[in-house]
Design an enzyme around this catalytic site. Structure first.
Site, PDB file in Angstrom:
ATOM      1  N   ALA A 119       0.835  -1.205   0.000  1.00  0.00           N
ATOM      2  CA  ALA A 119       0.000   0.000   0.000  1.00  0.00           C
ATOM      3  C   ALA A 119       0.867   1.251   0.000  1.00  0.00           C
ATOM      4  O   ALA A 119       1.445   1.615   1.023  1.00  0.00           O
ATOM      5  CB  ALA A 119      -0.930  -0.022   1.207  1.00  0.00           C
ATOM      6  N   SER A 127       1.631   8.769  -8.617  1.00  0.00           N
ATOM      7  CA  SER A 127       2.857   8.680  -9.424  1.00  0.00           C
ATOM      8  C   SER A 127       4.084   9.145  -8.666  1.00  0.00           C
ATOM      9  O   SER A 127       5.188   8.667  -8.925  1.00  0.00           O
ATOM     10  CB  SER A 127       2.706   9.517 -10.692  1.00  0.00           C
ATOM     11  OG  SER A 127       1.742   8.941 -11.522  1.00  0.00           O
ATOM     12  N   MET A 245      12.251  -5.658  -9.277  1.00  0.00           N
ATOM     13  CA  MET A 245      11.816  -7.044  -9.379  1.00  0.00           C
ATOM     14  C   MET A 245      10.371  -7.132  -9.858  1.00  0.00           C
ATOM     15  O   MET A 245      10.009  -8.019 -10.617  1.00  0.00           O
ATOM     16  CB  MET A 245      11.914  -7.721  -8.008  1.00  0.00           C
ATOM     17  CG  MET A 245      13.331  -7.920  -7.522  1.00  0.00           C
ATOM     18  SD  MET A 245      13.354  -8.119  -5.739  1.00  0.00           S
ATOM     19  CE  MET A 245      12.860  -9.833  -5.598  1.00  0.00           C
ATOM     20  N   ARG A 247       8.399  -4.775 -11.513  1.00  0.00           N
ATOM     21  CA  ARG A 247       7.949  -4.182 -12.788  1.00  0.00           C
ATOM     22  C   ARG A 247       8.042  -5.165 -13.948  1.00  0.00           C
ATOM     23  O   ARG A 247       7.081  -5.290 -14.723  1.00  0.00           O
ATOM     24  CB  ARG A 247       8.720  -2.886 -13.067  1.00  0.00           C
ATOM     25  CG  ARG A 247       8.154  -1.760 -12.235  1.00  0.00           C
ATOM     26  CD  ARG A 247       8.853  -0.434 -12.381  1.00  0.00           C
ATOM     27  NE  ARG A 247       8.131   0.552 -11.601  1.00  0.00           N
ATOM     28  CZ  ARG A 247       8.660   1.661 -11.100  1.00  0.00           C
ATOM     29  NH1 ARG A 247       9.935   1.939 -11.294  1.00  0.00           N
ATOM     30  NH2 ARG A 247       7.915   2.498 -10.412  1.00  0.00           N
ATOM     31  N   GLU A 370       2.119  -0.085 -10.498  1.00  0.00           N
ATOM     32  CA  GLU A 370       3.596  -0.201 -10.450  1.00  0.00           C
ATOM     33  C   GLU A 370       4.269   0.934 -11.231  1.00  0.00           C
ATOM     34  O   GLU A 370       5.372   0.753 -11.748  1.00  0.00           O
ATOM     35  CB  GLU A 370       4.037  -1.531 -11.045  1.00  0.00           C
ATOM     36  CG  GLU A 370       3.582  -2.724 -10.287  1.00  0.00           C
ATOM     37  CD  GLU A 370       4.520  -3.058  -9.164  1.00  0.00           C
ATOM     38  OE1 GLU A 370       5.718  -3.217  -9.399  1.00  0.00           O
ATOM     39  OE2 GLU A 370       4.034  -3.126  -8.039  1.00  0.00           O
TER      40      GLU A 370
HETATM   41  C1  LIG Z   1      -6.398  -1.912 -10.280  1.00  0.00           C
HETATM   42  C2  LIG Z   1      -5.318  -1.121  -9.592  1.00  0.00           C
HETATM   43  C3  LIG Z   1      -4.480  -1.730  -8.689  1.00  0.00           C
HETATM   44  C4  LIG Z   1      -3.510  -0.986  -8.017  1.00  0.00           C
HETATM   45  N1  LIG Z   1      -2.728  -1.608  -7.085  1.00  0.00           N
HETATM   46  C5  LIG Z   1      -1.925  -0.862  -6.304  1.00  0.00           C
HETATM   47  C6  LIG Z   1      -1.236  -1.445  -5.191  1.00  0.00           C
HETATM   48  O1  LIG Z   1      -1.293  -2.660  -4.959  1.00  0.00           O
HETATM   49  N2  LIG Z   1      -0.517  -0.644  -4.374  1.00  0.00           N
HETATM   50  C7  LIG Z   1      -0.433   0.695  -4.598  1.00  0.00           C
HETATM   51  O2  LIG Z   1       0.221   1.367  -3.812  1.00  0.00           O
HETATM   52  N3  LIG Z   1      -1.040   1.284  -5.656  1.00  0.00           N
HETATM   53  C8  LIG Z   1      -1.784   0.537  -6.503  1.00  0.00           C
HETATM   54  N4  LIG Z   1      -2.446   1.123  -7.549  1.00  0.00           N
HETATM   55  C9  LIG Z   1      -2.292   2.545  -7.787  1.00  0.00           C
HETATM   56  C10 LIG Z   1      -1.429   2.868  -8.987  1.00  0.00           C
HETATM   57  O3  LIG Z   1      -0.086   2.513  -8.721  1.00  0.00           O
HETATM   58  C11 LIG Z   1      -1.605   4.351  -9.287  1.00  0.00           C
HETATM   59  O4  LIG Z   1      -2.926   4.528  -9.770  1.00  0.00           O
HETATM   60  C12 LIG Z   1      -0.594   4.849 -10.271  1.00  0.00           C
HETATM   61  O5  LIG Z   1       0.686   4.860  -9.713  1.00  0.00           O
HETATM   62  C13 LIG Z   1      -0.921   6.283 -10.742  1.00  0.00           C
HETATM   63  O6  LIG Z   1      -1.139   7.123  -9.668  1.00  0.00           O
HETATM   64  P1  LIG Z   1      -2.443   8.037  -9.608  1.00  0.00           P
HETATM   65  O7  LIG Z   1      -3.629   7.166  -9.848  1.00  0.00           O
HETATM   66  O8  LIG Z   1      -2.430   8.833  -8.383  1.00  0.00           O
HETATM   67  O9  LIG Z   1      -2.330   8.983 -10.869  1.00  0.00           O
HETATM   68  P2  LIG Z   1      -1.544  10.359 -10.975  1.00  0.00           P
HETATM   69  O10 LIG Z   1      -0.219  10.269 -10.343  1.00  0.00           O
HETATM   70  O11 LIG Z   1      -2.470  11.420 -10.508  1.00  0.00           O
HETATM   71  O12 LIG Z   1      -1.351  10.455 -12.540  1.00  0.00           O
HETATM   72  C14 LIG Z   1      -2.440  10.742 -13.437  1.00  0.00           C
HETATM   73  C15 LIG Z   1      -1.894  10.722 -14.859  1.00  0.00           C
HETATM   74  O13 LIG Z   1      -0.836  11.703 -14.994  1.00  0.00           O
HETATM   75  C16 LIG Z   1       0.363  11.092 -15.460  1.00  0.00           C
HETATM   76  N5  LIG Z   1       1.516  11.702 -14.814  1.00  0.00           N
HETATM   77  C17 LIG Z   1       1.712  11.908 -13.487  1.00  0.00           C
HETATM   78  N6  LIG Z   1       2.901  12.502 -13.259  1.00  0.00           N
HETATM   79  C18 LIG Z   1       3.471  12.668 -14.486  1.00  0.00           C
HETATM   80  C19 LIG Z   1       4.711  13.229 -14.927  1.00  0.00           C
HETATM   81  N7  LIG Z   1       5.603  13.704 -14.063  1.00  0.00           N
HETATM   82  N8  LIG Z   1       4.970  13.244 -16.265  1.00  0.00           N
HETATM   83  C20 LIG Z   1       4.075  12.740 -17.155  1.00  0.00           C
HETATM   84  N9  LIG Z   1       2.878  12.201 -16.789  1.00  0.00           N
HETATM   85  C21 LIG Z   1       2.592  12.174 -15.478  1.00  0.00           C
HETATM   86  C22 LIG Z   1       0.247   9.627 -15.057  1.00  0.00           C
HETATM   87  O14 LIG Z   1       1.007   8.806 -15.913  1.00  0.00           O
HETATM   88  C23 LIG Z   1      -1.261   9.390 -15.221  1.00  0.00           C
HETATM   89  O15 LIG Z   1      -1.547   9.101 -16.570  1.00  0.00           O
HETATM   90  C24 LIG Z   1      -3.373   0.401  -8.282  1.00  0.00           C
HETATM   91  C25 LIG Z   1      -4.199   1.012  -9.226  1.00  0.00           C
HETATM   92  C26 LIG Z   1      -5.158   0.276  -9.881  1.00  0.00           C
HETATM   93  C27 LIG Z   1      -6.051   0.977 -10.884  1.00  0.00           C
END
Ligand SMILES: Cc1cc2nc3c(=O)[nH]c(=O)nc-3n(C[C@H](O)[C@H](O)[C@H](O)COP(=O)(O)OP(=O)(O)OC[C@H]3O[C@@H](n4cnc5c(N)ncnc54)[C@H](O)[C@@H]3O)c2cc1C
Length: 393
Positions: A119, A127, A245, A247, A370
């Site tokens: 988590a 991100s 590991m 990704r 990831e």
């Molecule tokens: C089904 C599912 C399972 C998941 N499982 C886990 C889990 O087990 N553990 C966990 O911790 N999280 C998990 N996640 C969360 C997932 O890792 C995040 O949704 C992901 O990292 C993106 O973060 P965010 O949703 O906050 O989007 P944001 O960070 O708000 O990003 C939104 C968009 O903006 C883009 N973006 C953001 N910053 C930049 C930048 N600097 N340059 C260019 N583009 C950018 C992103 O690529 C994305 O397209 C899961 C998500 C889903 C949908």
């Protein structure tokens, strides 16, 4: 020299995994429709199979299978159906990879048999994991950490036994203040708030958590190092190493499903009389065959990036760049491939009579969790150009 030629034993192993994973495929539609994670005994026929890991020679519960053959096994499994993850039950959560990469021997012993989710993501932090707001405060009197905060989108978040949770010891320390903690389910103050309803991988349970004054033993800090490293000393980079590991493995999940889509498409096209054989030359191919061969080549290229990242890990070499390349390439390839298969097959491809529409939905996550595709591209660019976060973000 890199050589991915399979030994006779590896071939047998993969055949076995594919046979086993086809059992899960029989239940794939049901799992998807019900959005339910079924317990292992929901696959009665699977009981006749002793389990893949026993065949791979003494792999422990903490082993994430992050080797080249481990990646092939992962692909063979999700080729059956992504829901095979439900069947394996133990030792396959992302938290297990973190435990394996950063846990002390004592922690591996104590938590290695549990299914651990990971988590990191919060309502205001995705991100950029350095924005974690969940706090961990040490109560010196009781020798406990007190956790408060909220986590969202936790994969296998309902059925896991515990979680590797990211929390900050000191918000003013920025990234350096972030640590991982092992929190078992049923700990008072650990609340599973709800389960998400999703587009794809619906058999997998994705949960939201709330931590309210949740107390855990002091020894549950992953790796045991309580001190906050100096900013820029690379401590956070160490925490992020887990992803080297996981990704490639995430890409492997998707590529197993896109392979299933390709196999189904080949079958249907050949049945319809399309000649897909190689060697006819560009001018001797039908449009459908040319398109199909392009998709197959893309699959092969993406698979090779995964195997290379895993092979480097096998050799004990750094693979940060290659792990991100495999995730970026895999995440976009599986979308192009499944979309291309839908274009080739037309209406039957989106019918729920078949699983292709489900694979198309299921692979979409590959480019999100990831670290999204965009974030992988950022990491790749920073690594190649030797830029820091401040110079390229
Ligand atoms: C089904 C599912 C399972 C998941 N499982 C886990 C889990 O087990 N553990 C966990 O911790 N999280 C998990 N996640 C969360 C997932 O890792 C995040 O949704 C992901 O990292 C993106 O973060 P965010 O949703 O906050 O989007 P944001 O960070 O708000 O990003 C939104 C968009 O903006 C883009 N973006 C953001 N910053 C930049 C930048 N600097 N340059 C260019 N583009 C950018 C992103 O690529 C994305 O397209 C899961 C998500 C889903 C949908």
């Amino acid at each position: 020299m890199i050589d991915f030629t399979l030994s006779e034993n590896d071939k047998k192993l993969l055949d076995y995994v594919r046979t086993e994973s086809l059992v899960a495929r029989k239940y794939a539609r049901e799992y998807d429709e019900n959005e339910e994670g079924f317990p292992p005994d929901a696959l009665p026929e699977a009981d006749q199979y002793p389990g893949v890991w026993s065949l791979m020679g003494g792999r422990g519960a903490e082993d994430t299978g992050a080797s080249a053959i481990g990646m092939m096994v992962t692909m063979a499994e999700t080729w059956g159906d992504y829901s095979i993850r439900m069947r394996k039950g133990r030792g396959v959560g992302l938290g297990n990879a973190a435990l394996s990469a950063a846990g002390t021997d004592e922690q591996k012993e104590k938590f290695g048999g549990l299914l651990l989710s990971m988590a990191i993501t919060e309502p205001g932090c995705g991100s950029d994991p350095s924005l974690v707001q969940t706090t961990a405060v040490l109560d010196e009197e009781t020798d406990e950490w007190v956790i408060n905060g909220e986590k969202i989108f936790v994969t296998t978040g309902c059925r896991c036994d515990g979680v590797v949770l990211w929390a900050t010891l000191d918000k003013s320390a920025g990234r350096a203040g972030i640590k991982s903690f092992l929190v078992e389910k049923e700990t008072p103050g650990f609340i599973v708030a709800h389960k998400e309803k999703k587009l794809g991988i619906r058999a997998d349970d994705t949960a939201a958590y709330v931590f309210q004054d949740c107390r855990i033993p002091r020894g549950n800090l992953l790796g045991g190092k309580e001190e906050i490293p100096k900013q820029g000393s690379g401590g956070f980079r160490g925490v992020m190493k887990t992803f080297n590991m996981t990704r490639p493995m995430t890409a492997a999940f998707g590529l197993g499903m896109s392979q299933a889509a390709l196999d189904f498409t080949r079958e249907q096209l050949e049945e319809a009389g399309v000649d897909l054989s190689y060697g006819a030359g560009t001018h001797g191919l039908s449009a459908a065959a040319a398109k199909f061969q392009e998709l197959e080549a893309l699959q092969e290229a993406a698979v090779l990036t995964v195997l290379r990242a895993a092979w480097l890990s096998d050799q004990g070499q750094p693979n940060n760049l290659e792990a991100s390349i495999s995730k970026a390439k895999g995440g976009s390839a599986v979308r192009t491939i499944t979309q291309g298969c839908i274009e080739l097959l037309g209406p039957m491809a989106i019918s729920r009579e078949h699983l292709l529409e489900k694979w198309f939905r299921d692979v979409r996550i590959t480019d999100i969790y990831e670290g999204t595709g965009q974030i992988q591209h950022l990491i790749i660019a920073r690594t190649i150009l030797d830029y820091g976060r401040a110079e390229l973000n």
